[in-house]
Design an enzyme around this catalytic site. Structure first.
Site, mmCIF file in Angstrom:
data_model
loop_
_atom_site.group_PDB
_atom_site.id
_atom_site.type_symbol
_atom_site.label_atom_id
_atom_site.label_comp_id
_atom_site.label_asym_id
_atom_site.label_seq_id
_atom_site.Cartn_x
_atom_site.Cartn_y
_atom_site.Cartn_z
ATOM 1 N N GLY A 23 -25.138 91.887 -45.906
ATOM 2 C CA GLY A 23 -23.786 91.774 -46.447
ATOM 3 C C GLY A 23 -23.266 90.360 -46.258
ATOM 4 N N ASP A 24 -22.193 90.034 -46.943
ATOM 5 C CA ASP A 24 -21.702 88.661 -46.890
ATOM 6 C C ASP A 24 -21.267 88.233 -45.497
ATOM 7 O OD1 ASP A 24 -19.559 90.409 -47.032
ATOM 8 O OD2 ASP A 24 -18.391 89.168 -48.378
#
Length: 52
Positions: A23-24
């Site tokens: 995920g970011d």
């Protein structure tokens, strides 16, 4: 298409493909090396998050 075999052989790696993702915020933590205990980072964007 890039043939990875020559690079894998040079680095003594397997020729099997490796796929990874994150995920970011998790990727951001790794990118700024905030991966140890007692480290934190603040991410401000469309959703602010504090990771510790």
């Amino acid at each position: 298409m890039i043939r990875l075999a020559p690079y894998a052989l040079r680095l003594r790696l397997s020729e099997e493909p490796i796929v990874a993702g994150a995920g970011d915020n998790a990727a951001g933590a790794v990118g700024i090396v905030a991966i140890n205990p007692n480290q934190a980072f603040l991410s401000l964007g469309t959703s602010g998050i504090f990771c510790c």
